[in-house]
Enzyme design. Structure first.
Site, PDB file in Angstrom:
ATOM      1  N   ILE A  10       0.793  -1.232   0.000  1.00  0.00           N
ATOM      2  CA  ILE A  10       0.000   0.000   0.000  1.00  0.00           C
ATOM      3  C   ILE A  10       0.830   1.289   0.000  1.00  0.00           C
ATOM      4  CG2 ILE A  10      -0.503   0.387   2.455  1.00  0.00           C
ATOM      5  CD1 ILE A  10      -3.485   0.602   1.477  1.00  0.00           C
ATOM      6  N   ASN A  23      -2.873   2.012  15.460  1.00  0.00           N
ATOM      7  CA  ASN A  23      -3.337   1.694  16.818  1.00  0.00           C
ATOM      8  C   ASN A  23      -3.704   3.008  17.520  1.00  0.00           C
ATOM      9  OD1 ASN A  23      -0.859   2.776  18.036  1.00  0.00           O
ATOM     10  ND2 ASN A  23       0.092   0.977  17.118  1.00  0.00           N
ATOM     11  N   GLY A  31       3.344  -4.618  10.791  1.00  0.00           N
ATOM     12  CA  GLY A  31       2.408  -4.779   9.679  1.00  0.00           C
ATOM     13  C   GLY A  31       2.408  -3.595   8.731  1.00  0.00           C
ATOM     14  N   ASP A  33       1.245  -0.666   9.175  1.00  0.00           N
ATOM     15  CA  ASP A  33       1.606   0.565   9.895  1.00  0.00           C
ATOM     16  C   ASP A  33       3.124   0.794   9.808  1.00  0.00           C
ATOM     17  OD1 ASP A  33       1.356   2.768  11.529  1.00  0.00           O
ATOM     18  OD2 ASP A  33       0.809   1.663  13.341  1.00  0.00           O
ATOM     19  N   SER A 117      -7.489  -4.547  10.374  1.00  0.00           N
ATOM     20  CA  SER A 117      -7.753  -5.487  11.488  1.00  0.00           C
ATOM     21  C   SER A 117      -7.470  -6.955  11.172  1.00  0.00           C
ATOM     22  CB  SER A 117      -9.198  -5.374  12.033  1.00  0.00           C
ATOM     23  OG  SER A 117      -9.337  -4.236  12.850  1.00  0.00           O
ATOM     24  N   GLY A 119      -4.686  -8.485  10.350  1.00  0.00           N
ATOM     25  CA  GLY A 119      -3.343  -8.984  10.648  1.00  0.00           C
ATOM     26  C   GLY A 119      -3.191  -9.191  12.145  1.00  0.00           C
TER      27      GLY A 119
HETATM   28  N1  AR6 Z   1       0.513  -3.374   2.086  1.00  0.00           N
HETATM   29  C1  AR6 Z   1      -0.767  -3.813   2.147  1.00  0.00           C
HETATM   30  N2  AR6 Z   1      -1.226  -4.616   3.122  1.00  0.00           N
HETATM   31  C2  AR6 Z   1      -0.353  -5.004   4.077  1.00  0.00           C
HETATM   32  C3  AR6 Z   1       0.997  -4.593   4.099  1.00  0.00           C
HETATM   33  C4  AR6 Z   1       1.426  -3.741   3.040  1.00  0.00           C
HETATM   34  N3  AR6 Z   1       2.677  -3.303   2.975  1.00  0.00           N
HETATM   35  N4  AR6 Z   1       1.603  -5.143   5.183  1.00  0.00           N
HETATM   36  C5  AR6 Z   1       0.670  -5.888   5.818  1.00  0.00           C
HETATM   37  N5  AR6 Z   1      -0.509  -5.805   5.146  1.00  0.00           N
HETATM   38  P1  AR6 Z   1      -1.903  -5.325  10.205  1.00  0.00           P
HETATM   39  P2  AR6 Z   1      -4.196  -4.753  11.981  1.00  0.00           P
HETATM   40  C6  AR6 Z   1      -1.786  -6.431   5.458  1.00  0.00           C
HETATM   41  O1  AR6 Z   1      -1.348  -6.313  11.164  1.00  0.00           O
HETATM   42  O2  AR6 Z   1      -4.587  -6.177  11.988  1.00  0.00           O
HETATM   43  C7  AR6 Z   1       0.193  -2.708  13.898  1.00  0.00           C
HETATM   44  O3  AR6 Z   1       1.240  -3.020  14.752  1.00  0.00           O
HETATM   45  C8  AR6 Z   1      -1.791  -7.635   6.371  1.00  0.00           C
HETATM   46  O4  AR6 Z   1      -1.432  -8.807   5.650  1.00  0.00           O
HETATM   47  O5  AR6 Z   1      -0.960  -4.381   9.545  1.00  0.00           O
HETATM   48  O6  AR6 Z   1      -5.250  -3.710  11.781  1.00  0.00           O
HETATM   49  C9  AR6 Z   1      -0.540  -1.431  14.268  1.00  0.00           C
HETATM   50  O7  AR6 Z   1       0.329  -0.495  14.862  1.00  0.00           O
HETATM   51  C10 AR6 Z   1      -3.227  -7.652   6.820  1.00  0.00           C
HETATM   52  O8  AR6 Z   1      -4.042  -8.268   5.810  1.00  0.00           O
HETATM   53  O9  AR6 Z   1      -3.057  -4.395  10.894  1.00  0.00           O
HETATM   54  C11 AR6 Z   1      -1.578  -1.913  15.227  1.00  0.00           C
HETATM   55  O10 AR6 Z   1      -1.066  -2.071  16.538  1.00  0.00           O
HETATM   56  C12 AR6 Z   1      -3.606  -6.173   6.879  1.00  0.00           C
HETATM   57  O11 AR6 Z   1      -2.570  -5.479   6.162  1.00  0.00           O
HETATM   58  C13 AR6 Z   1      -1.949  -3.271  14.700  1.00  0.00           C
HETATM   59  O12 AR6 Z   1      -0.794  -3.725  13.988  1.00  0.00           O
HETATM   60  C14 AR6 Z   1      -3.704  -5.594   8.272  1.00  0.00           C
HETATM   61  O13 AR6 Z   1      -2.685  -6.159   9.098  1.00  0.00           O
HETATM   62  C15 AR6 Z   1      -3.082  -3.194  13.721  1.00  0.00           C
HETATM   63  O14 AR6 Z   1      -3.455  -4.493  13.366  1.00  0.00           O
END
Ligand code: AR6
Length: 172
Positions: A10, A23, A31, A33, A117, A119
């Site tokens: 993204i 968060n 992830g 973020d 949410s 991940g």
């Molecule tokens: N591009 C697109 N999607 C991605 C990328 C990327 N570069 N990297 C991961 N994803 P997550 P959450 C996907 O964990 O569950 C953080 O520590 C990933 O495969 O990023 O909302 C924050 O600071 C998944 O499908 O977010 C919060 O503490 C999706 O993005 C917490 O994690 C979301 O995964 C948020 O958790």
């Protein structure tokens, strides 16, 4: 509004605003973020996020995109999945709705969303895709294009199932 789905990273999306799965402290994390903070510039984005004073679950707040090609980052805080009976669907829907509202305030017309949410927060990807699609289809907005960026094939397949034709159908 045109809704598209694609596999991708993204931070590289060439849109007006990308959405971050943040968060409540907006202090960065893993992830998507972490990827967004690294690509935008850790120090500048961290400073801009600190100035926002946190963000409630279900809400969204914007910063500039700094080194990204996207002009803005809309930081949305998705719910942690518990069992589906702790307002998870309402809070996730609220993220998508608030992100669109913030985009309207900014004048953003093209946006990209990650699968918020699904991940670290453990939301089942298929259910999350249903909430995303239903909310995007029902909220009035001036946003013209929303790109749903999946990071894995299973998430993309959920989006494509929900979008339906005119996606290519398997040959008979
Ligand atoms: N591009 C697109 N999607 C991605 C990328 C990327 N570069 N990297 C991961 N994803 P997550 P959450 C996907 O964990 O569950 C953080 O520590 C990933 O495969 O990023 O909302 C924050 O600071 C998944 O499908 O977010 C919060 O503490 C999706 O993005 C917490 O994690 C979301 O995964 C948020 O958790």
């Amino acid at each position: 509004m045109l809704i598209q789905a694609a596999l991708g990273d993204i931070p590289t999306e060439d849109v007006d605003a990308i959405v971050n799965a943040a968060n409540q402290s907006l202090a960065g994390g893993g992830g998507v973020d972490g990827a967004i903070h690294r690509a935008a510039g850790v120090a500048e984005l961290h400073r801009a996020c600190q100035a926002l004073g946190g963000c409630a679950t279900g809400d969204a707040k914007a910063t500039f995109g700094f080194a990204l090609s996207a002009r803005w980052i809309i930081h949305a805080v998705g719910p942690r999945w518990r069992d589906g009976h702790h307002k998870e669907p309402e809070l996730l829907a609220s993220c998508y709705r608030r992100a669109l509202e913030v985009a309207d305030e900014l004048g953003a017309r093209r946006m990209a969303f990650p699968a918020i949410s699904t991940g670290v927060h453990g939301y089942p990807p298929h259910e999350a895709a249903e909430v995303a699609m239903a909310t995007l289809r029902s909220v009035p907005t001036r946003v013209e294009v929303v790109r749903l960026i999946a990071y894995d094939q299973a998430t993309l397949d959920h989006y494509l199932d929900l979008l339906g034709p005119p996606w290519p159908q398997p040959a008979e």
